[in-house]
Design a protein around this motif. Sequence first.
Motif, PDB file in Angstrom:
ATOM      1  N   ARG A   1       0.844  -1.194   0.000  1.00  0.00           N
ATOM      2  CA  ARG A   1       0.000   0.000   0.000  1.00  0.00           C
ATOM      3  C   ARG A   1       0.874   1.237   0.000  1.00  0.00           C
ATOM      4  N   SER A   2       0.510   2.222  -0.782  1.00  0.00           N
ATOM      5  CA  SER A   2       1.294   3.450  -0.889  1.00  0.00           C
ATOM      6  C   SER A   2       1.312   4.215   0.430  1.00  0.00           C
ATOM      7  N   ARG A   3       2.476   4.727   0.761  1.00  0.00           N
ATOM      8  CA  ARG A   3       2.602   5.617   1.913  1.00  0.00           C
ATOM      9  C   ARG A   3       2.369   7.072   1.510  1.00  0.00           C
ATOM     10  N   CYS A   4       2.191   7.296   0.211  1.00  0.00           N
ATOM     11  CA  CYS A   4       2.056   8.669  -0.300  1.00  0.00           C
ATOM     12  C   CYS A   4       0.626   9.026  -0.676  1.00  0.00           C
ATOM     13  N   CYS A   5      -0.192   8.009  -0.949  1.00  0.00           N
ATOM     14  CA  CYS A   5      -1.560   8.275  -1.398  1.00  0.00           C
ATOM     15  C   CYS A   5      -2.485   7.211  -0.830  1.00  0.00           C
ATOM     16  N   GLN A   6      -3.541   7.642  -0.212  1.00  0.00           N
ATOM     17  CA  GLN A   6      -4.511   6.730   0.399  1.00  0.00           C
ATOM     18  C   GLN A   6      -5.153   5.815  -0.652  1.00  0.00           C
ATOM     19  N   ASP A   7      -5.305   4.537  -0.308  1.00  0.00           N
ATOM     20  CA  ASP A   7      -6.027   3.563  -1.135  1.00  0.00           C
ATOM     21  C   ASP A   7      -5.331   3.210  -2.446  1.00  0.00           C
ATOM     22  N   LEU A   8      -4.063   3.567  -2.558  1.00  0.00           N
ATOM     23  CA  LEU A   8      -3.276   3.235  -3.750  1.00  0.00           C
ATOM     24  C   LEU A   8      -2.311   2.091  -3.419  1.00  0.00           C
ATOM     25  N   TYR A   9      -2.138   1.164  -4.365  1.00  0.00           N
ATOM     26  CA  TYR A   9      -1.215   0.035  -4.200  1.00  0.00           C
ATOM     27  C   TYR A   9      -0.309  -0.036  -5.431  1.00  0.00           C
ATOM     28  N   LEU A  10       0.919  -0.522  -5.226  1.00  0.00           N
ATOM     29  CA  LEU A  10       1.867  -0.648  -6.335  1.00  0.00           C
ATOM     30  C   LEU A  10       2.378  -2.075  -6.404  1.00  0.00           C
ATOM     31  N   ALA A  11       2.676  -2.533  -7.626  1.00  0.00           N
ATOM     32  CA  ALA A  11       3.161  -3.904  -7.794  1.00  0.00           C
ATOM     33  C   ALA A  11       4.069  -4.003  -9.007  1.00  0.00           C
ATOM     34  N   GLY A  12       4.915  -5.044  -9.004  1.00  0.00           N
ATOM     35  CA  GLY A  12       5.715  -5.372 -10.178  1.00  0.00           C
ATOM     36  C   GLY A  12       6.910  -4.470 -10.407  1.00  0.00           C
ATOM     37  N   GLU A  13       7.277  -4.345 -11.681  1.00  0.00           N
ATOM     38  CA  GLU A  13       8.498  -3.639 -12.076  1.00  0.00           C
ATOM     39  C   GLU A  13       8.470  -2.147 -11.802  1.00  0.00           C
ATOM     40  N   LEU A  14       7.299  -1.611 -11.518  1.00  0.00           N
ATOM     41  CA  LEU A  14       7.213  -0.188 -11.198  1.00  0.00           C
ATOM     42  C   LEU A  14       8.022   0.135  -9.948  1.00  0.00           C
ATOM     43  N   LEU A  15       8.176  -0.853  -9.087  1.00  0.00           N
ATOM     44  CA  LEU A  15       8.941  -0.685  -7.851  1.00  0.00           C
ATOM     45  C   LEU A  15      10.426  -0.947  -8.085  1.00  0.00           C
ATOM     46  N   ASP A  16      11.242  -0.459  -7.183  1.00  0.00           N
ATOM     47  CA  ASP A  16      12.703  -0.583  -7.299  1.00  0.00           C
ATOM     48  C   ASP A  16      13.159  -1.987  -6.905  1.00  0.00           C
ATOM     49  N   VAL A  17      12.858  -2.943  -7.774  1.00  0.00           N
ATOM     50  CA  VAL A  17      13.272  -4.333  -7.580  1.00  0.00           C
ATOM     51  C   VAL A  17      13.569  -4.925  -8.953  1.00  0.00           C
ATOM     52  N   ASP A  18      14.767  -5.444  -9.140  1.00  0.00           N
ATOM     53  CA  ASP A  18      15.067  -6.186 -10.363  1.00  0.00           C
ATOM     54  C   ASP A  18      15.878  -7.417  -9.988  1.00  0.00           C
ATOM     55  N   GLY A  19      15.514  -8.542 -10.588  1.00  0.00           N
ATOM     56  CA  GLY A  19      16.124  -9.807 -10.230  1.00  0.00           C
ATOM     57  C   GLY A  19      17.102 -10.321 -11.265  1.00  0.00           C
ATOM     58  N   ARG A  20      17.801 -11.368 -10.889  1.00  0.00           N
ATOM     59  CA  ARG A  20      18.693 -12.059 -11.803  1.00  0.00           C
ATOM     60  C   ARG A  20      17.867 -12.834 -12.821  1.00  0.00           C
ATOM     61  N   CYS A  21      18.534 -13.311 -13.864  1.00  0.00           N
ATOM     62  CA  CYS A  21      17.880 -14.231 -14.792  1.00  0.00           C
ATOM     63  C   CYS A  21      17.544 -15.520 -14.050  1.00  0.00           C
ATOM     64  N   GLY A  22      16.486 -16.195 -14.479  1.00  0.00           N
ATOM     65  CA  GLY A  22      16.182 -17.492 -13.897  1.00  0.00           C
ATOM     66  C   GLY A  22      14.829 -17.578 -13.225  1.00  0.00           C
ATOM     67  N   GLY A  23      13.887 -16.721 -13.593  1.00  0.00           N
ATOM     68  CA  GLY A  23      12.547 -16.775 -13.028  1.00  0.00           C
ATOM     69  C   GLY A  23      12.312 -15.853 -11.851  1.00  0.00           C
ATOM     70  N   TYR A  24      13.358 -15.141 -11.427  1.00  0.00           N
ATOM     71  CA  TYR A  24      13.232 -14.297 -10.232  1.00  0.00           C
ATOM     72  C   TYR A  24      12.378 -13.062 -10.465  1.00  0.00           C
ATOM     73  N   ASN A  25      12.459 -12.487 -11.652  1.00  0.00           N
ATOM     74  CA  ASN A  25      11.637 -11.302 -11.916  1.00  0.00           C
ATOM     75  C   ASN A  25      10.158 -11.646 -11.998  1.00  0.00           C
ATOM     76  N   LEU A  26       9.834 -12.816 -12.563  1.00  0.00           N
ATOM     77  CA  LEU A  26       8.430 -13.231 -12.559  1.00  0.00           C
ATOM     78  C   LEU A  26       7.966 -13.559 -11.141  1.00  0.00           C
ATOM     79  N   GLN A  27       8.846 -14.134 -10.330  1.00  0.00           N
ATOM     80  CA  GLN A  27       8.445 -14.407  -8.948  1.00  0.00           C
ATOM     81  C   GLN A  27       8.104 -13.110  -8.225  1.00  0.00           C
ATOM     82  N   TRP A  28       8.869 -12.057  -8.470  1.00  0.00           N
ATOM     83  CA  TRP A  28       8.538 -10.767  -7.859  1.00  0.00           C
ATOM     84  C   TRP A  28       7.185 -10.265  -8.374  1.00  0.00           C
ATOM     85  N   ALA A  29       6.899 -10.480  -9.645  1.00  0.00           N
ATOM     86  CA  ALA A  29       5.606 -10.078 -10.196  1.00  0.00           C
ATOM     87  C   ALA A  29       4.464 -10.817  -9.500  1.00  0.00           C
TER      88      ALA A  29
END
Length: 428
Positions: free
Chosen positions: A385-413
């Motif tokens: 849940r966003s700490r900047c805007c009420q009732d907003l949620y963020l997911a996936g690559e929009l966030l500062d997370v990137d994984g190694r090759c091997g299925g890790y990026n889909l697992q984060w998704a």
Amino acid sequence: MQKKEIGIIGGGASGLMAAIAAADSMKGRPGGIVLLEKKDRVGKKLLATGNGKCNLTNLSFSVENPGCYYRSRNPELLSAFFARFGVEDTLRQFERLGMLVTDKNGYVYPLSGQAATVLDTLRFALEERNIRTITECRVEHAEYRREGRNTGFYIQARGESYIFRRLILACGSTAGEKTEDMGGYELARSFGHSLIRPLPALVQLRCAGSFWKGLAGVRCDAGIRLIVEGKKGSHATGKEYSEQGELQLTDYGISGIPVFQLSRFASAALAEGCRVKAFLDFLPGFCGKEEIWNSLIEKKIRACHGRSMEVLFNGLVNKKIIQTVWKLNGLHGEDLVSSGTLVSVKKVFAMLRRFEVTVTASNPFANAQVCAGGVPLTEVDSQLRSRCCQDLYLAGELLDVDGRCGGYNLQWAWTSGYLAGRAAGLSL
């Protein structure tokens, strides 16, 4: 004006999972979820993952040490997310949705070996849950209004207006896009979020040198060491990173899985104005066995004294590599091994173990599998849940997370989509 419970912007892996998780947490309230996707169909990127086979997760992942698999300004925050929805949860979720999987050395794929199976499984789940999907629907305007019973997110897209009580941003990144579409990042910014500069990751690296055309097409096992130099004050200066695996040489530089794993560090260092060098070891089997390597060299030189360079270097590595290294040291295949050529010969042997190149750039976003950077993890809570805007949620690559090759990026998704969707649904 259409008034709905939950709006999801982005129909990629995280958006699809978020829609399913939200619907499952809102049992008895069908039809309250709308998913908006700018492309002509949902999940298009999924079809290209894992060379069309969709490596959807990896059994080797350890929730205790996510920093080994993921990069972020705040990797310590990732454990809490994966503890709540990890690899086993992903496998159970797809089993519940009716899909069978198989694993190859820990790399998990659909049993069919087709990425389309994963996408179809998710699409069928959307249909069964009466989730409305609108494609070719680019968001033109979005804002949060407090207007009594109509408090929520006012969205305009493709000539339609919507009010959503909850909004999930799962817009993905600019990776793989022909144009640098920053729409998702700008949406996040419009709701008060900051942004760590997005950069290409899991991408090929361009290198200086006029010899690359002669090496194009070569694939070989190699060790790669990346060293960042220069620019005083840069946090990247002096850092080293290394990988080993199948290296692919192109007419402009280096590619392949080990290069992809290192590329986000090169992109970040170059963006800061640092110098980046790569050292290629074309005979990584001798790493840590220097005495054996040196003994082999001496034996080869003695055995081939008076014979041609072609005989001396035959069978060591790919011919294109040998021919390139000869030329760089002023030798030719027909030259003889002698006291006069000994210095150059030893330089060739040394260069095969430490081929130095200067990295000038990463390939652009269009060539990247994912992006580094995005909205900082510190700006969402444990429910995404966003700490900047009420009732907003963020997911996936929009966030500062990137994984190694091997299925890790889909697992984060899957992880981020599920947690955001479930939290949004339960909050109602």
